[in-house]
Design an enzyme around this catalytic site. Structure first.
Site, PDB file in Angstrom:
ATOM      1  CG  HIS A 135      -6.700  -0.336  -5.788  1.00  0.00           C
ATOM      2  ND1 HIS A 135      -5.526  -0.804  -5.256  1.00  0.00           N
ATOM      3  CD2 HIS A 135      -7.095   0.677  -4.977  1.00  0.00           C
ATOM      4  CE1 HIS A 135      -5.206  -0.098  -4.182  1.00  0.00           C
ATOM      5  NE2 HIS A 135      -6.151   0.807  -3.999  1.00  0.00           N
ATOM      6  NE  ARG A 179      -3.680  -0.174   2.301  1.00  0.00           N
ATOM      7  CZ  ARG A 179      -4.546  -0.540   3.242  1.00  0.00           C
ATOM      8  NH1 ARG A 179      -4.735   0.224   4.308  1.00  0.00           N
ATOM      9  NH2 ARG A 179      -5.209  -1.673   3.138  1.00  0.00           N
ATOM     10  CE1 TYR A 227     -20.021  17.949 -13.239  1.00  0.00           C
ATOM     11  CE2 TYR A 227     -18.982  17.825 -11.067  1.00  0.00           C
ATOM     12  CZ  TYR A 227     -20.122  17.955 -11.854  1.00  0.00           C
ATOM     13  OH  TYR A 227     -21.348  18.105 -11.269  1.00  0.00           O
TER      14      TYR A 227
END
Length: 851
Positions: free
Chosen positions: A76, A30, A120
């Site tokens: 993931h 991680r 967006y």
């Protein structure tokens, strides 16, 4: 079915194992990057997913949400926000030395503005990111199953450039953290090439290529030794300083400090707010305003423009030094190069990291070469079969036509003509249009080309030197294509910042008062005048008197001297700010006085560079003179001002004067002496000085004052019997230092006089036998000759005496103006007392008798 088996295990063992598993997961999967490609698992998965989807730099942008969804669903299985935040960081130019993702839309800003929602924004891989995944389809890296075994993902990317050092990394795991700054792509590639050519290369030689970090935000780095230590051990410290320049508009009354580059990872808006707060609180003398003028032009150049308006006469370097010390205009950065290498976490230096990357590239190029060799040999085998088949094409055609089906035709061709399985398939796939003479020539050319390529690949696999040449060539190609000039300037060692404390203080005129009982305050002239401008209106405790009244400035320094030879220094600005009618604060709350310490002198200094001296006078007749410059300090604790020769001795006075004029002293037995100040040789702070007067057995010095050579003023002396004697200073004969002196007051056979105080222009109050303070009316005593008799003024005698300063009128100030610098008032302000007495504080000679 659920098992009924019960496993007995301690809670500590269970928690230890579970936490160990969790810590291992966080460290390896991680938060810590891999030494080979410099990526954390989530970064690697994002880049590979975008590559796999064809979302590359030569294709149109795609919605970020689409990429996030694909990564989350396939590789993931964590929150979408974590994936999107990682994408955003790889697209921010101020975080990455070379962005790996090209963003279209709002991806945040230097002001720490959040990016727009993923629905967006649009994104795609950058051109350099393609180099991270280049040749991944050629079995260059190992693939592992994804979380649900539905797909394969790379354990590491080919990474055709040293991404870890170029783009850096930061992360916090369990018990470990990593902080690797960004570096220059060209420098890192040069260092890698140099290390490949000379594996025994030294760190000093590597640092000829890699000067230090190179941040996307530019700036200035100081601390070569810290960088070298980090390159050697993986841990080190340096500072990053903003880049500034000065602009002076023509005809303007102001100057501008312009900040064009800020330290790495500093939030621009936060930095502006820090500076603005200091300006608004008037902590930076000369700074008027700060504003962020960063516009489109600066954004295109990846620069900033923060402007600080300052007065034209302001000390620019002093302001910058203060900002470097107190804002994020200068920050410390700590190398902590922890990475995952060979399946475990390690702290590695520059050479070790380059070595890990080189080993990775050797493996990548070797596997790619083997893959290409297999493909070329396979094709060569097919081409050889096609060329041979065309030479006996008619026979082969007849054989095919005589066969029952394709499988039978393939078997017949292999058995009759000796072709392999692969060659037979290729022959059966020949189209009629390719049976021309021209295609035979093409096949022969292709075979020749394949032979050369196979020879080249074989040589690469057989020779370490050839392998390194290939890696070097490809790295240099990337350097030529993507390298940029260095943005960060590397300077020498960390520069010590010296701050002029006075410059951060708003210079304001003020009045400082100190009472006999040790209460001090700083008052504005406005408050003083509003209360009538008299000493009587000053707020004091009952029975207390104002001993000092100094007109000064907040930027000046107050010095306090004690009877045991220590002194304290503090800025006038640090003194408690009170109204004129307030009592003030106990001095013990302002400076760290010990219980047994008493103040015997005070002065306020505007500059320690003046040609003045600090004089110390001891009870046993010693005097010491030391240059004022030796008392300059930034420390607030007690420092040595002078030394005593005896434990039975103590200092009775301390004052500041120049080398001109005289010293006037008086003893307990009524002896007096006046000698030139020039007879006292200057010595260091930690010295005891020379003899000022030769004392009779049992006699001691009451005090000594600084006076002018031709001083016509009278001075008053007070005895314990309440007798006051007044004599002109000029009537005391001038003699050499260390003399016995002269009689100040006529001696009595019975009940001899015991002198307790002398004063020139101060008001004295005596503690009488009636246990009350009584004004000593010295003006009722006529001035007579030296050695004459005095007049009894205090009935019943004086047990103790205190002084109260007298405020001069404007006319009086002009008339009593000192004739030489040494007799000036305390530096930086005016005072009602003459210079010879303005620094001699509490006279506690008779204080014990009062108690």
């Amino acid at each position: 079915m659920l098992s009924n088996q019960i496993i007995e295990q301690s809670f500590a063992e269970i928690m230890g194992k579970r936490f160990g598993d969790y810590a291992n997961l966080v460290i390896l999967s991680r938060a810590i990057p891999d030494a080979r490609d410099g990526l954390k698992p989530v970064q690697r998965r994002i880049l590979y997913a975008m590559y796999e989807e064809g979302n590359t730099h030569d294709k149109p942008y795609r919605k970020s949400a689409k990429t996030v969804g694909f990564v989350m669903g396939t590789y993931h299985p964590h929150g979408d926000s974590a994936i999107y935040e990682t994408m955003v960081r790889m697209a921010q130019w101020w975080k990455m030395r070379h962005v790996l993702i090209q963003g279209h839309g709002n991806f945040g800003s230097l002001d720490a503005d959040p990016p727009a929602a993923m629905r967006y924004t649009e994104s795609r891989l950058s051109a350099l990111a393609n180099e991270m995944t280049r040749d991944i389809e050629k079995d260059t890296v190992t693939f592992i199953p994804n979380y649900d075994n539905s797909a394969q993902q790379p354990a590491v990317l080919p990474s055709r450039f040293p991404n870890l050092l170029v783009n850096g990394a930061s992360g916090i795991a369990v018990g470990f953290a990593t902080d690797i700054p960004t570096h220059n792509l060209g420098e890192i590639i040069d260092a890698a090439v140099a290390q490949m050519r000379k594996p025994s290369i030294s760190l000093d030689e590597l640092m000829q290529y890699v000067k230090g970090p190179d941040f996307p935000t530019g700036g200035i780095v100081q601390g070569i030794s810290g960088i070298k230590k980090a390159f050697e051990t993986g841990r080190g410290q340096f500072i990053i300083r903003a880049r500034t320049h000065i602009e002076e508009p023509k005809g303007g009354k102001l100057k501008k400090i312009v900040i064009s580059e800020i330290p790495y990872e500093v939030v621009k808006s936060k930095l502006v707010a820090q500076i603005d707060e200091l300006v608004m609180e008037r902590k930076i003398e000369g700074a008027l305003a700060v504003r962020d003028e960063t516009g489109r032009k600066e954004a295109e150049l990846k620069k900033v423009r923060i402007v600080i308006d300052i007065r034209k006469e302001a000390d620019v370097q002093a302001i910058l030094n203060y900002l470097f010390k107190n804002t994020d205009l200068q920050i410390y950065y700590n190398y902590n190069m922890n990475v995952i290498h060979e399946g475990t976490i390690k702290q590695m230096g520059l050479k070790a990291l380059l070595g890990a990357y080189i080993d990775h590239q050797k493996e990548v190029v070797t596997r790619r070469s083997q893959y290409d060799l297999d493909k070329k040999q396979h094709r060569e085998h097919i081409v050889q079969g096609l060329i041979r088949a065309k030479s006996i094409l008619r026979e082969i055609v007849d054989t095919i036509m005589d066969s029952e089906d394709r499988a039978d035709a393939k078997r017949n061709i292999m058995e009759k003509y000796g072709f392999t399985d692969v060659q037979a398939d290729a022959i059966l796939a020949i189209q009629l249009a390719s049976l021309t003479r021209l295609d035979i020539v093409k096949l022969e050319k292709e075979l020749a080309t394949l032979a050369k390529e196979i020879e080249e690949l074989t040589s690469i696999l057989a020779s370490e030197k050839k392998l390194i040449q290939v890696i070097t060539s490809e790295l240099n190609e990337i350097k030529k294509k993507y390298a940029e000039p260095r943005l960060t300037e590397i300077q020498g060692e960390i520069e010590e910042i010296k701050i002029d404390i006075a410059m951060q203080i708003n210079a304001e005129d003020c009045i400082v008062t100190l009472t006999n009982e040790g209460y001090i305050k700083r008052t504005s002239p406005r408050s003083f005048k509003s209360m009538g401008g008299t000493i009587e209106t000053c707020g004091v405790k009952e029975g207390d008197r104002v001993r000092y009244f100094v007109e000064t400035n907040t930027t000046h320094t107050a010095l306090f001297f004690t009877q045991d030879g220590k002194y304290f220094a503090t800025l006038v600005n640090s003194l408690p700010d009170d109204k004129w009618k307030d009592i003030g604060s106990a001095l013990i709350n302002v400076i760290p006085l010990e219980k047994q310490q008493k103040i015997v002198g005070m002065t306020i200094v505007d500059s320690f560079k003046q040609p003045l001296y600090v004089y110390h006078v001891s009870r046993l007749g010693m005097i010491k003179k030391t240059a004022l410059s030796e008392y300059e300090t930034n420390r607030s604790g007690a420092l040595v001002a002078a030394k005593l020769r005896s434990d039975q001795d103590e200092f009775t006075a301390a004052f500041v004067a120049d080398d001109n004029g005289c010293i006037l002293g008086a003893t307990r037995d009524g002896m007096g002496i006046r000698f030139p100040r020039s007879e006292v040789s200057p010595t260091g702070r930690a010295s005891s000085g020379v003899k000022a007067i030769t004392l009779a057995p049992g006699d001691e010095v009451v005090t000594m004052l600084s006076v002018e050579t031709d001083d016509s003023r009278p001075f008053s002396l007070l005895t314990a019997e309440g007798v006051v004697k007044r004599t002109k200073i000029a009537d005391i004969p001038l003699q050499g230092r260390a003399g016995k002196g002269v009689t100040l007051i006529r001696k009595r056979k019975n009940n001899p006089h015991r002198l307790i105080a002398i004063s020139i222009e101060e008001t004295m109050y005596a503690w009488t036998s009636q246990n009350e303070w009584s004004l000593v009316a010295t003006d009722q005593v006529t001035v007579n000759e030296q050695g004459g008799i005095g007049r009894s003024i205090v009935e019943g005698g004086a047990k103790a005496v205190v002084f109260e300063t007298v405020l001069s009128t404007e006319e009086g100030k002009e008339e009593s103006a000192p004739k030489d610098p040494g007799d000036a008032p305390a530096a930086g302000g005016s005072q009602s007392r003459p210079s010879g007495e303005q620094f001699s504080l509490f006279d506690d000679n008779a204080g014990d008798e009062k108690e």
